[in-house]
Scaffold this active site. Sequence first.
Site, PDB file in Angstrom:
ATOM      1  N   LYS B  90       0.842  -1.203   0.000  1.00 34.06           N
ATOM      2  CA  LYS B  90       0.000   0.000   0.000  1.00 34.06           C
ATOM      3  C   LYS B  90       0.879   1.257   0.000  1.00 34.06           C
ATOM      4  CE  LYS B  90      -2.640  -1.152   3.587  1.00 34.06           C
ATOM      5  NZ  LYS B  90      -2.315  -2.550   3.831  1.00 34.06           N
ATOM      6  N   CYS B 174     -12.407   1.403  16.601  1.00 28.11           N
ATOM      7  CA  CYS B 174     -11.221   0.561  16.384  1.00 28.11           C
ATOM      8  C   CYS B 174     -10.302   0.432  17.581  1.00 28.11           C
ATOM      9  CB  CYS B 174     -10.456   0.989  15.133  1.00 28.11           C
ATOM     10  SG  CYS B 174      -9.529   2.496  15.265  1.00 28.11           S
ATOM     11  N   MET B 175     -10.218   1.406  18.477  1.00 27.53           N
ATOM     12  CA  MET B 175      -9.248   1.232  19.564  1.00 27.53           C
ATOM     13  C   MET B 175      -9.704   1.761  20.920  1.00 27.53           C
ATOM     14  SD  MET B 175      -7.586   4.562  19.439  1.00 27.53           S
ATOM     15  CE  MET B 175      -9.083   5.019  20.140  1.00 27.53           C
ATOM     16  N   MET B 350      -7.637  -5.092  16.389  1.00 22.35           N
ATOM     17  CA  MET B 350      -9.100  -5.117  16.428  1.00 22.35           C
ATOM     18  C   MET B 350      -9.672  -6.342  17.128  1.00 22.35           C
ATOM     19  SD  MET B 350      -9.664  -2.338  15.084  1.00 22.35           S
ATOM     20  CE  MET B 350      -8.109  -1.507  14.932  1.00 22.35           C
ATOM     21  N   GLY B 387      -5.040   1.034  13.895  1.00 22.92           N
ATOM     22  CA  GLY B 387      -5.295   0.826  12.477  1.00 22.92           C
ATOM     23  C   GLY B 387      -5.186   2.086  11.646  1.00 22.92           C
ATOM     24  N   GLN B 388      -5.248   3.256  12.292  1.00 22.77           N
ATOM     25  CA  GLN B 388      -5.244   4.519  11.557  1.00 22.77           C
ATOM     26  C   GLN B 388      -3.982   5.315  11.868  1.00 22.77           C
ATOM     27  OE1 GLN B 388      -9.342   6.342  11.047  1.00 22.77           O
ATOM     28  NE2 GLN B 388      -9.608   5.364  13.020  1.00 22.77           N
TER      29      GLN B 388
END
Lengths: 101, 809
Positions: B90, B174-175, B350, B387-388
């Site tokens: 990515k 997510c967290m 997650m 995740g971000q």
Amino acid sequence: MPISGLVVTFRSSVMEHSDTIKAIGDIPEIELGDAAGSKLAIMIDSATKRRDQQIWNTLQQLPGVTDLAVAMVAFDGELPIGSNPDDEKTNGKNDRTRDQS
Amino acid sequence: MMDSKRRTFLKSTAMAAASSMVASNASLPVVYADQGVADLPDGDGLSWNKAPCRFCGTGCHVQVGVEDGRVVAIAGDKAADVNKGLLCVKGYHVGGILYGKDRLTKPLLRKDGKLTEIEWDEAIEIVAKRIYDSPETFAIYGSGQWTIPEGYAAQKFMKGGLGNNHIDPNARLCMASAVTGFLGTYGVDEPAGCYDDLDECDVVITWGNNPAEMHPVLFSRVTDRRSRGENVRLIDIGTRRTRTTDAANVYLEMKPHGDVPIALGIMHLLIENGNYDRSFVEQHCNFRAHPESGKSLFGEAISEDEFRKRIAKYTPEHVEELSGISVDDLRMLADLFANPDIRITSLWCMGMNQHTMGTAVNTLVHGVHLLSGHFGKPGDAPTSLTGQPSACGTVREVGTLAHALPGGRIVAKPEHRKQSEEFWNVREGSVNAVPGYHTVKMFDQFTKPTSDGGDITTMFVQVTNPGQTLPNLNKLFNDKEPLDDKFLIVSEVYPTATTELADLILPAAMWVEKNGVYGNSERRTQQWFKMVDPPGEARDDTWMTIAIAHKLFEMGYEGMKDKDGEFIFAVKDDAGKEIPIWNFDNYYDTNVDKHLFEEYRQFTTMKHKNLAPYDEYVKARGLRWPVVEQEDGSWRETRFRFSGFDDPFVAEGEEFDFYHSSSKDGRAQIWFHEYEPPPEIPDDEYPMWLCTGRVLEHWHTGTMTRRLEPLNRAMPTGYVEMHMEDARAANIRQGEVVIVESRRGSCELPVWIDGRGRPPRGSIFVPFFDETKLINDVTLDEHCPISKQPDYKKCAARVVKKAAAKVKS
């Protein structure tokens, strides 16, 4: 068209994978670079993005290759990365799958 | 097309970049400012500058090659300690995210059901007027992809300006459980260790985590050590086989929710066998549990004897029954933790966070490390991954959550509100004491008719795509469609599932089209500068917030004035004259990011999350907080918090100090929780477990990566993974399109039998990146009672052949 510098990592020393090195060297778009330990530098200059992806997939499946990492990639100025060919769907404009129940 | 001279130049640069990575194999790079740039020579108008990657929370740095106002090349930044010059598939394509064909370039207002182009002035006025008319029913839904200044500006606008706490981020999804896990255990959020742990550990345990696909560069630190002949043991605990499993020495397949009894079982054995770290526990830990009156973040103290009594029932046999992993495997895990001569790093993301016992299981895994003393030494760490790219920096540190204020402050505490009001120079009492709505509640209130008590009427979504990511979309998002008095404003870069229902769309600048600061998973704050212009009339999100605030200021809204009557975002030049940053033409007359960052920095010392001045981040590839000024004027980052050998806030001579301990005695908390079953369990009607997640090629909802042709070709569609035996029993063929349905909704997907991920019998997996196949129509909105984070990892579903569905109907 895509130009990229990659690092191929082998399961063991590069020297122990001569058949795979030869297979990589036989891919016309690839130029072999320095090797040290289990890592080999290569440069890919492919004609199309599709071909670039094919080479990538081929490299990942070669015996002894455990990882493929990117050091640099150049884009073609006139061919920006486009949307999914199936644009109408991927833009989410008209084809949201919703519960119809 | 490229000319041959430039092509030759780029080829030699590509080979040089790859060769330098090979040559640097033997040693870790040392971070020197601008080293990466020096190694990538400029030529033919090509210039390079640093930026963190736009995608995941790892925080890899890239070098961005710009020519004629356009990003033309991306290289891994070998001066960056995070990725040492490497990028994943990515990151390799990150430059292309700017150039999708369908970038949004003009504000769009929905009139009579159709989106119509309008001017920015009108758009800003529409938003300001809706807020002015009903400030208390306005909400902002933000993001872990907000830059720190973007999140800080939104936070100040809402809590300091409007006195409205209805601001929450997608990071809630997510967290949030990781946050409450850290708070409940250490009294302060975010990991104590850092990525260096992966270079030092002997054992890595992945708890429901697939870093091989989700954090591949980070995972390569482990596989790279192995390829150099080092012995690093990888134990993968999961509910399905993944690419991480392929690299694991041991795979332990657990039942959904099995992580809770596994952690309890390890602690049971450490206690029973008497081989826990008695000295560490006696000196540095307390025991804790929820009181009978109900669950809370900090619970109540219990004695060690009480802890022993409660954990006694989690025998290996009982844990085997609850978790599905064998007695022998549990003993193997406990023996590893009992061994003081090895270093163990736990990783999760997650799997443990999207969990109705999310806070509980987070605190339990911390507890396993604390009880065994595998904590605070390089390689010994319980570490959650994000995740971000700025879930830590913008959400957790700036505090863009409904209950929080910047710097670890909370709205419920009068002294915290007072501090914030002083830093913001706003009137006493400006900050509301009542927490706002968390994400699930916020959308429930927005999609509920006003006449039924739905008291959020205007929602501003920035940098995220809730129309695809919210759980149970039919309840929490799709219901908005017929409600005429509800108004959805979306700032976006491309059309998405969210813009589909938007009433007003604001075209946004992205990544290196604007200045930015991110904070990654290891407390590393990373800065970059704008390098290219955004397309058309796309503009910065921070500017949007400031422009709306200034419009309200012009309309006479009192909250947009500080105590001195000046605009709350006022920036002045050296002569003391205000710079009209609310006009986009003047926005880059000064570095607004720097002004906001320096204001925000004042908050960061309140809970020992100290940041350095903005200019220090310009020079570095990120610095891990707390960053403390040294006697010689330099700034030192911290790798290992609470450990005397590295943390500047631990008194000299002390081995450890948990200086934000909730028990106020410098100790961490080892929690006990009773196992609770998942909220929905497969039955005769819905016999399969459904788990959702991500794939290597696409980042979250695919808004960016779906526009990257090579990635999209590699993974063109969402799918449902099935076990061969389940498929055979249902007469389902490879590639056949089936209907996955639950009590909440359905989704059509092609079947991938025993594909990349291999779920066990009785379970299926569906990724959520495909906006044409919305699996969140099917998922459950049940959430952890403490963190409010929904459980996307387990609900009951069934797989129906399309033909059978037609017959039924």
